[in-house]
Design a protein around this motif. Structure first.
Motif, PDB file in Angstrom:
ATOM      1  N   GLY A   1      33.695  27.821  43.288  1.00 44.52           N
ATOM      2  CA  GLY A   1      33.764  29.181  43.816  1.00 44.52           C
ATOM      3  C   GLY A   1      34.932  29.986  43.290  1.00 44.52           C
ATOM      4  O   GLY A   1      35.056  31.166  43.596  1.00 44.52           O
ATOM      5  N   GLN A   2      35.829  29.366  42.530  1.00 45.75           N
ATOM      6  CA  GLN A   2      36.982  30.079  41.987  1.00 45.75           C
ATOM      7  C   GLN A   2      37.045  30.016  40.464  1.00 45.75           C
ATOM      8  O   GLN A   2      38.073  30.303  39.864  1.00 45.75           O
ATOM      9  CB  GLN A   2      38.277  29.509  42.572  1.00 45.75           C
ATOM     10  CG  GLN A   2      38.416  29.761  44.047  1.00 45.75           C
ATOM     11  CD  GLN A   2      39.765  29.293  44.577  1.00 45.75           C
ATOM     12  OE1 GLN A   2      40.627  28.831  43.837  1.00 45.75           O
ATOM     13  NE2 GLN A   2      39.955  29.427  45.868  1.00 45.75           N
ATOM     14  N   VAL A   3      35.954  29.646  39.841  1.00 43.74           N
ATOM     15  CA  VAL A   3      35.924  29.545  38.381  1.00 43.74           C
ATOM     16  C   VAL A   3      35.806  30.956  37.805  1.00 43.74           C
ATOM     17  O   VAL A   3      34.830  31.655  38.059  1.00 43.74           O
ATOM     18  CB  VAL A   3      34.733  28.680  37.907  1.00 43.74           C
ATOM     19  CG1 VAL A   3      34.727  28.584  36.395  1.00 43.74           C
ATOM     20  CG2 VAL A   3      34.786  27.309  38.537  1.00 43.74           C
ATOM     21  N   PRO A   4      36.823  31.408  37.063  1.00 42.01           N
ATOM     22  CA  PRO A   4      36.768  32.760  36.499  1.00 42.01           C
ATOM     23  C   PRO A   4      35.729  32.850  35.380  1.00 42.01           C
ATOM     24  O   PRO A   4      35.599  31.931  34.567  1.00 42.01           O
ATOM     25  CB  PRO A   4      38.179  32.986  35.956  1.00 42.01           C
ATOM     26  CG  PRO A   4      38.688  31.617  35.662  1.00 42.01           C
ATOM     27  CD  PRO A   4      38.052  30.715  36.674  1.00 42.01           C
ATOM     28  N   GLU A   5      34.991  33.949  35.377  1.00 44.51           N
ATOM     29  CA  GLU A   5      34.018  34.183  34.323  1.00 44.51           C
ATOM     30  C   GLU A   5      34.533  35.230  33.340  1.00 44.51           C
ATOM     31  O   GLU A   5      34.308  35.138  32.146  1.00 44.51           O
ATOM     32  CB  GLU A   5      32.698  34.638  34.936  1.00 44.51           C
ATOM     33  CG  GLU A   5      31.587  34.782  33.930  1.00 44.51           C
ATOM     34  CD  GLU A   5      30.258  35.141  34.576  1.00 44.51           C
ATOM     35  OE1 GLU A   5      29.343  35.502  33.816  1.00 44.51           O
ATOM     36  OE2 GLU A   5      30.132  35.067  35.803  1.00 44.51           O
ATOM     37  N   PHE A   6      35.222  36.224  33.889  1.00 46.73           N
ATOM     38  CA  PHE A   6      35.775  37.298  33.066  1.00 46.73           C
ATOM     39  C   PHE A   6      37.300  37.298  33.146  1.00 46.73           C
ATOM     40  O   PHE A   6      37.882  36.811  34.112  1.00 46.73           O
ATOM     41  CB  PHE A   6      35.223  38.655  33.522  1.00 46.73           C
ATOM     42  CG  PHE A   6      33.729  38.742  33.352  1.00 46.73           C
ATOM     43  CD1 PHE A   6      33.175  38.983  32.107  1.00 46.73           C
ATOM     44  CD2 PHE A   6      32.888  38.555  34.420  1.00 46.73           C
ATOM     45  CE1 PHE A   6      31.806  39.041  31.942  1.00 46.73           C
ATOM     46  CE2 PHE A   6      31.517  38.623  34.269  1.00 46.73           C
ATOM     47  CZ  PHE A   6      30.971  38.858  33.017  1.00 46.73           C
ATOM     48  N   VAL A   7      37.964  37.843  32.149  1.00 49.14           N
ATOM     49  CA  VAL A   7      39.411  37.829  32.034  1.00 49.14           C
ATOM     50  C   VAL A   7      40.091  38.398  33.285  1.00 49.14           C
ATOM     51  O   VAL A   7      41.095  37.866  33.725  1.00 49.14           O
ATOM     52  CB  VAL A   7      39.866  38.595  30.767  1.00 49.14           C
ATOM     53  CG1 VAL A   7      41.375  38.744  30.726  1.00 49.14           C
ATOM     54  CG2 VAL A   7      39.369  37.883  29.519  1.00 49.14           C
ATOM     55  N   ASP A   8      39.558  39.438  33.881  1.00 52.01           N
ATOM     56  CA  ASP A   8      40.198  40.079  35.033  1.00 52.01           C
ATOM     57  C   ASP A   8      39.821  39.478  36.382  1.00 52.01           C
ATOM     58  O   ASP A   8      40.237  39.991  37.415  1.00 52.01           O
ATOM     59  CB  ASP A   8      39.888  41.570  35.032  1.00 52.01           C
ATOM     60  CG  ASP A   8      40.491  42.289  33.843  1.00 52.01           C
ATOM     61  OD1 ASP A   8      41.515  41.807  33.324  1.00 52.01           O
ATOM     62  OD2 ASP A   8      39.958  43.324  33.425  1.00 52.01           O
TER      63      ASP A   8
END
Length: 77
Positions: free
Chosen positions: A65-72
């Motif tokens: 649930g906290q895996v970033p997909e985009f840089v921001d």
């Protein structure tokens, strides 16, 4: 084609992309990779690991649930 018409069309195309569900954000990792973070919480570092492989030494997977997909992308600790 007049310059002002080209500029107006460019704005419409970019506006349309924003409302069509397309994202112009930069992805954290390339295709075939997933993001990993440093084990040391004070470091805040991040890298990408190949799909199907364990993270390199000193790195761990992000919590579900906290895996970033985009840089921001920002998630609370």
């Amino acid at each position: 084609m007049p310059r002002y018409l080209v500029a107006a069309l460019s704005v419409l195309v970019v506006s349309g992309l924003g409302t069509s569900g397309c994202s112009l954000g930069e992805r954290v990792c390339s295709s075939g990779e997933y993001p990993v973070r440093t084990v040391d919480p004070t470091d805040g570092g991040m890298a990408c690991a190949p799909d199907g492989e364990e993270p390199p030494a000193g790195y761990e997977r992000f919590p579900a649930g906290q895996v970033p997909e985009f840089v921001d992308d920002v998630y609370p600790d």
